[in-house]
Motif scaffolding. Structure first.
Motif, PDB file in Angstrom:
ATOM      1  N   LEU A  69       0.833  -1.200   0.000  1.00  0.00           N
ATOM      2  CA  LEU A  69       0.000   0.000   0.000  1.00  0.00           C
ATOM      3  C   LEU A  69       0.869   1.252   0.000  1.00  0.00           C
ATOM      4  O   LEU A  69       0.617   2.189  -0.763  1.00  0.00           O
ATOM      5  CB  LEU A  69      -0.936  -0.003   1.205  1.00  0.00           C
ATOM      6  CG  LEU A  69      -1.872   1.185   1.352  1.00  0.00           C
ATOM      7  CD1 LEU A  69      -2.788   1.302   0.136  1.00  0.00           C
ATOM      8  CD2 LEU A  69      -2.689   1.059   2.625  1.00  0.00           C
ATOM      9  N   HIS A  70       1.895   1.267   0.809  1.00  0.00           N
ATOM     10  CA  HIS A  70       2.803   2.415   0.872  1.00  0.00           C
ATOM     11  C   HIS A  70       3.509   2.624  -0.466  1.00  0.00           C
ATOM     12  O   HIS A  70       3.580   3.742  -0.986  1.00  0.00           O
ATOM     13  CB  HIS A  70       3.823   2.218   1.997  1.00  0.00           C
ATOM     14  CG  HIS A  70       4.777   3.345   2.131  1.00  0.00           C
ATOM     15  ND1 HIS A  70       6.049   3.298   1.603  1.00  0.00           N
ATOM     16  CD2 HIS A  70       4.631   4.558   2.705  1.00  0.00           C
ATOM     17  CE1 HIS A  70       6.651   4.437   1.852  1.00  0.00           C
ATOM     18  NE2 HIS A  70       5.831   5.222   2.525  1.00  0.00           N
ATOM     19  N   TYR A  72       2.564   1.638  -3.507  1.00  0.00           N
ATOM     20  CA  TYR A  72       1.647   2.073  -4.557  1.00  0.00           C
ATOM     21  C   TYR A  72       1.181   3.505  -4.330  1.00  0.00           C
ATOM     22  O   TYR A  72       1.040   4.281  -5.276  1.00  0.00           O
ATOM     23  CB  TYR A  72       0.449   1.124  -4.655  1.00  0.00           C
ATOM     24  CG  TYR A  72      -0.446   1.445  -5.824  1.00  0.00           C
ATOM     25  CD1 TYR A  72       0.004   1.262  -7.119  1.00  0.00           C
ATOM     26  CD2 TYR A  72      -1.716   1.970  -5.628  1.00  0.00           C
ATOM     27  CE1 TYR A  72      -0.802   1.583  -8.207  1.00  0.00           C
ATOM     28  CE2 TYR A  72      -2.523   2.288  -6.692  1.00  0.00           C
ATOM     29  CZ  TYR A  72      -2.063   2.097  -7.980  1.00  0.00           C
ATOM     30  OH  TYR A  72      -2.848   2.415  -9.047  1.00  0.00           O
ATOM     31  N   ALA A  73       0.942   3.857  -3.076  1.00  0.00           N
ATOM     32  CA  ALA A  73       0.494   5.222  -2.775  1.00  0.00           C
ATOM     33  C   ALA A  73       1.568   6.243  -3.146  1.00  0.00           C
ATOM     34  O   ALA A  73       1.256   7.293  -3.714  1.00  0.00           O
ATOM     35  CB  ALA A  73       0.136   5.337  -1.299  1.00  0.00           C
ATOM     36  N   ASN A  86      -6.187   4.079  -3.608  1.00  0.00           N
ATOM     37  CA  ASN A  86      -4.989   3.270  -3.401  1.00  0.00           C
ATOM     38  C   ASN A  86      -5.276   2.104  -2.461  1.00  0.00           C
ATOM     39  O   ASN A  86      -4.880   0.966  -2.730  1.00  0.00           O
ATOM     40  CB  ASN A  86      -3.851   4.125  -2.838  1.00  0.00           C
ATOM     41  CG  ASN A  86      -3.421   5.198  -3.797  1.00  0.00           C
ATOM     42  OD1 ASN A  86      -3.501   5.045  -4.997  1.00  0.00           O
ATOM     43  ND2 ASN A  86      -2.976   6.320  -3.262  1.00  0.00           N
ATOM     44  N   LEU A  87      -5.967   2.384  -1.379  1.00  0.00           N
ATOM     45  CA  LEU A  87      -6.336   1.328  -0.442  1.00  0.00           C
ATOM     46  C   LEU A  87      -7.233   0.294  -1.112  1.00  0.00           C
ATOM     47  O   LEU A  87      -7.028  -0.921  -0.967  1.00  0.00           O
ATOM     48  CB  LEU A  87      -7.037   1.935   0.772  1.00  0.00           C
ATOM     49  CG  LEU A  87      -7.582   0.956   1.805  1.00  0.00           C
ATOM     50  CD1 LEU A  87      -6.454   0.159   2.436  1.00  0.00           C
ATOM     51  CD2 LEU A  87      -8.377   1.699   2.866  1.00  0.00           C
ATOM     52  N   VAL A  90      -5.231  -1.915  -3.850  1.00  0.00           N
ATOM     53  CA  VAL A  90      -4.292  -2.867  -3.243  1.00  0.00           C
ATOM     54  C   VAL A  90      -5.059  -3.976  -2.528  1.00  0.00           C
ATOM     55  O   VAL A  90      -4.723  -5.161  -2.670  1.00  0.00           O
ATOM     56  CB  VAL A  90      -3.305  -2.140  -2.301  1.00  0.00           C
ATOM     57  CG1 VAL A  90      -2.483  -3.132  -1.499  1.00  0.00           C
ATOM     58  CG2 VAL A  90      -2.390  -1.217  -3.097  1.00  0.00           C
TER      59      VAL A  90
END
Length: 190
Positions: A69-70, A72-73, A86-87, A90
């Motif tokens: 998540l981190h 991709y964000a 994003n959340l 993922v």
């Protein structure tokens, strides 16, 4: 809304419960019919945005959910600010994997839920079933239907959240802070 339909049916207002069930069946037939008829529902991978799922899945195979998540964000924030998307993307990659047929089925289901929420809102502000149904049809079908046949659209969940906020607006005595919360969530999705 489902609770309302069930409660109305139990309390004796069977007509509205039946009406919602009938509209749900019509929405299912329309969304599934269009997506099956166009070949999208079972077509698999498309290169429009679907390559993002492959990238996320590849990264996720070696890292934890929070690390993915981190990662991709950070990548996405350089383009747009949409933290809820994003959340969502993922989490869906972890749950659905890279099978794009499952993704399209989920999007179709989200379309049906959105349709029912907008129908319920329109039904609360008008007594005419036909106008409420037409309201939902106009919002969901036409050139804007691309939301419901592409697997990676941030607008899908945003439409559901907007539908929830509109339905909440029709309730008497509701704190507007809750409505504002769903509207802000909707904007964080887009």
């Amino acid at each position: 809304m489902v609770q309302t339909a069930i409660r109305d049916y139990i309390d004796g207002n069977q007509s509205y419960g039946r009406e919602l069930i009938f509209v749900a069946i019509l929405a299912f037939m329309m969304f599934v019919g269009i997506n099956l008829g166009s070949g999208v529902l079972l077509s698999g991978y498309h290169f429009v945005d679907d390559h993002e799922v492959l990238n996320i899945a590849k990264y996720a195979s070696r890292h934890t959910f929070l690390d993915t998540l981190h990662w991709y964000a950070i990548q996405d924030f350089s383009i747009r600010f949409r933290p809820l998307y994003n959340l969502e993307i993922v989490a869906q990659t972890y749950l659905l994997g890279v099978n794009m047929n499952h993704w399209i089925m989920l999007v179709t289901f989200e379309g049906i839920i959105s349709f029912l929420l907008f129908y319920h809102f329109a039904r609360q502000i008008t007594d005419t079933t036909c106008l409420a149904f037409l309201f939902s049809v106009i919002i969901h079908f036409g050139t804007q239907y691309t939301l419901w046949y592409r697997a990676l659209n941030q607008e899908n969940l945003a439409m559901i959240l907007l539908g929830i906020s509109l339905c909440l607006l029709t309730r008497k005595g509701l704190n507007l802070g809750i409505v504002t919360f769903f509207i802000v969530l909707s904007s964080l999705q887009k």
